[in-house]
Design a protein around this motif. Structure first.
Motif, mmCIF file in Angstrom:
data_model
loop_
_atom_site.group_PDB
_atom_site.id
_atom_site.type_symbol
_atom_site.label_atom_id
_atom_site.label_comp_id
_atom_site.label_asym_id
_atom_site.label_seq_id
_atom_site.Cartn_x
_atom_site.Cartn_y
_atom_site.Cartn_z
ATOM 1 N N UNK A 174 16.613 121.634 94.922
ATOM 2 C CA UNK A 174 15.807 121.721 93.784
ATOM 3 C C UNK A 174 14.714 123.160 94.071
ATOM 4 N N UNK A 175 14.558 122.844 95.411
ATOM 5 C CA UNK A 175 13.549 124.192 96.126
ATOM 6 C C UNK A 175 14.616 125.467 95.698
ATOM 7 N N UNK A 176 15.392 125.379 95.959
ATOM 8 C CA UNK A 176 16.261 126.635 95.707
ATOM 9 C C UNK A 176 16.367 126.782 94.258
ATOM 10 N N UNK A 177 16.593 126.242 93.448
ATOM 11 C CA UNK A 177 16.755 126.472 92.096
ATOM 12 C C UNK A 177 15.575 126.877 91.621
ATOM 13 N N UNK A 178 14.325 126.356 92.132
ATOM 14 C CA UNK A 178 12.842 126.749 91.709
ATOM 15 C C UNK A 178 12.603 128.251 91.713
ATOM 16 N N UNK A 179 13.163 128.724 92.640
ATOM 17 C CA UNK A 179 13.119 130.212 92.844
ATOM 18 C C UNK A 179 13.829 131.049 91.625
ATOM 19 N N UNK A 180 14.489 130.472 91.082
ATOM 20 C CA UNK A 180 15.178 131.195 89.805
ATOM 21 C C UNK A 180 14.603 130.651 88.516
ATOM 22 N N UNK A 181 14.433 129.511 88.291
ATOM 23 C CA UNK A 181 14.019 128.911 86.964
ATOM 24 C C UNK A 181 12.901 127.827 87.226
ATOM 25 N N UNK A 182 12.087 127.892 86.135
ATOM 26 C CA UNK A 182 10.911 126.735 85.971
ATOM 27 C C UNK A 182 10.813 126.566 84.593
ATOM 28 N N UNK A 183 10.823 125.175 84.224
ATOM 29 C CA UNK A 183 10.987 123.895 84.721
ATOM 30 C C UNK A 183 12.317 123.737 85.068
ATOM 31 N N UNK A 184 12.620 122.808 86.118
ATOM 32 C CA UNK A 184 14.256 122.297 86.223
ATOM 33 C C UNK A 184 14.144 120.838 85.925
ATOM 34 N N UNK A 185 15.371 120.214 86.160
ATOM 35 C CA UNK A 185 15.857 118.783 85.968
ATOM 36 C C UNK A 185 16.215 118.455 87.191
ATOM 37 N N UNK A 186 15.836 117.174 87.564
ATOM 38 C CA UNK A 186 16.487 116.337 88.320
ATOM 39 C C UNK A 186 16.989 115.173 87.657
ATOM 40 N N UNK A 187 18.282 115.133 87.525
ATOM 41 C CA UNK A 187 19.020 114.077 86.463
ATOM 42 C C UNK A 187 20.045 113.373 87.131
ATOM 43 N N UNK A 188 19.839 112.006 86.668
ATOM 44 C CA UNK A 188 20.875 110.882 87.108
ATOM 45 C C UNK A 188 22.201 111.748 86.853
ATOM 46 N N UNK A 189 23.045 111.647 87.778
ATOM 47 C CA UNK A 189 24.608 112.214 87.737
ATOM 48 C C UNK A 189 25.563 111.045 87.262
ATOM 49 N N UNK A 190 25.978 111.364 86.210
ATOM 50 C CA UNK A 190 27.019 110.217 85.506
ATOM 51 C C UNK A 190 28.503 110.721 85.611
ATOM 52 N N UNK A 191 29.124 110.186 86.424
ATOM 53 C CA UNK A 191 30.736 110.154 86.473
ATOM 54 C C UNK A 191 31.381 109.843 85.228
ATOM 55 N N UNK A 192 32.710 110.143 85.329
ATOM 56 C CA UNK A 192 33.564 109.487 83.903
ATOM 57 C C UNK A 192 33.956 110.706 83.283
ATOM 58 N N UNK A 193 34.480 110.676 82.028
ATOM 59 C CA UNK A 193 35.237 111.518 81.055
ATOM 60 C C UNK A 193 34.192 112.597 80.580
ATOM 61 N N UNK A 194 34.622 114.108 80.717
ATOM 62 C CA UNK A 194 33.810 114.803 80.184
ATOM 63 C C UNK A 194 34.154 115.135 78.737
#
Length: 323
Positions: A174-194
């Motif tokens: 998240x800290x790395x991504x905030x250097x490029x974008x704001x806001x960001x999402x920390x989102x629950x990762x769901x496995x399964x079929x795309x």
């Protein structure tokens, strides 16, 4: 009546990476394929590379129809609204969602709030705008999670390395991504079929409703990410398959209701993960790709349409909305 195509002619280079704005640009091949397919159907096509070029010549297009979702544009949370708003302001017909729908769907967190009124499963998420906010987070209840930009498309800022399994990994990514974008999402990762539920039609009638699954090297996505690596860097051979018959009728009905309630859309993907008979919406994509190999094209091919026929039908759906 002419068809106005507003889209870049981008080509990726060795410098292109997951943070590159041009990931959201239309490529030379995609734009050329669309123009050729429209001309194949007998349309007189006028092409501009930017909204500014279109505006400079807008007086010539009062009776034409504009494809408003092909242009990607430089980073801005408002960029997807530009062309639809311009067309509406000038009373010019256009193919694609209106400015309200584009703004809503560009903001992933706002989309989650909107979707709470529907019978879909929604991954939990936190929206973070600064390093200070990030440092205040002590625990997260939904590990593993995926770290992504809040208002980008085309997997900009998302790679196979974007999944965090521990709090230390969350903070690092998240800290790395905030250097490029704001806001960001920390989102629950769901496995399964795309799976993407592809919808197309006018406000009066939904004409197409198909579920399309993407696989890489013949395998379901499972606990991997459909990301920059697959889409743009060719890591693995991707394929798409219509799986509508495997989806619950209740899910398809809810997708139809959502499409109609959004208003002027013309075509839209409902992107998500399917696991344990639940469909988790990841995002809504009214700005979905219209390339010859995309999810939407796969859905139209399944109903015995060619690529040029798909584009022609989208034009007819848009016209129908104005009648």
């Amino acid at each position: 009546m002419r068809i106005v195509v507003i889209a870049e002619m981008n080509e990726y280079t060795s410098a292109t990476n997951m943070y590159s704005e041009e990931l959201d640009f239309s490529t030379k091949k995609v734009t050329t394929d669309i123009i050729n397919a429209l001309q194949e159907k007998g349309y007189n096509v006028c092409h501009y590379k930017t909204p500014k070029d279109f505006i400079d010549n807008i007086t010539y297009h009062k009776n034409d129809i504009v494809f408003s979702t092909l242009w990607g544009g430089h980073h801005s949370r408002n960029k997807r609204t530009f062309l639809s708003a311009i067309c509406e302001a000038y009373n010019i017909k256009f193919v694609g969602a209106d400015a309200f729908v584009q703004a809503l769907c560009q903001d992933k967190y706002l989309t989650k709030l909107y979707l709470k009124n529907y019978n879909f499963s929604i991954p939990r998420a936190l929206q973070i705008s600064s390093k200070e906010e990030l440092q205040d987070i002590k625990t997260i209840e939904f590990l593993p999670c995926i770290i992504k930009p809040n208002d980008e498309a085309c997997s900009v800022g998302i790679s196979s390395e974007s999944i965090a399994y521990t709090m230390d990994e969350v903070k690092f990514l998240a800290e790395n991504l905030l250097q490029h974008y704001s806001p960001i999402l920390i989102e629950e990762f769901i496995g399964g079929r795309e799976i993407s539920i592809c919808c197309a039609g006018s406000r009066k009638k939904l004409e197409l409703l198909e579920a399309v699954e993407v696989k890489v090297n013949g395998n379901e996505m499972g606990n991997t990410v459909w990301s920059f690596d697959n889409k743009r860097m060719g890591k693995g051979e991707s394929s798409r398959e219509v799986v509508t018959g495997e989806m619950p009728l209740s899910l398809l009905h809810e997708a139809s209701t959502l499409f109609h309630n959004l208003g002027k859309v013309d075509c839209c993907r409902i992107d998500g993960k399917y696991i344990d008979n639940k469909f988790y919406i990841i995002e809504l994509s009214p700005d979905c790709s219209l390339s010859a190999r995309c999810f939407m094209a796969t859905a139209f091919y399944h109903q015995n349409n060619s690529f040029s026929e798909m584009l022609q039908k989208l034009i007819l759906y848009a016209i129908n909305d104005y009648d």
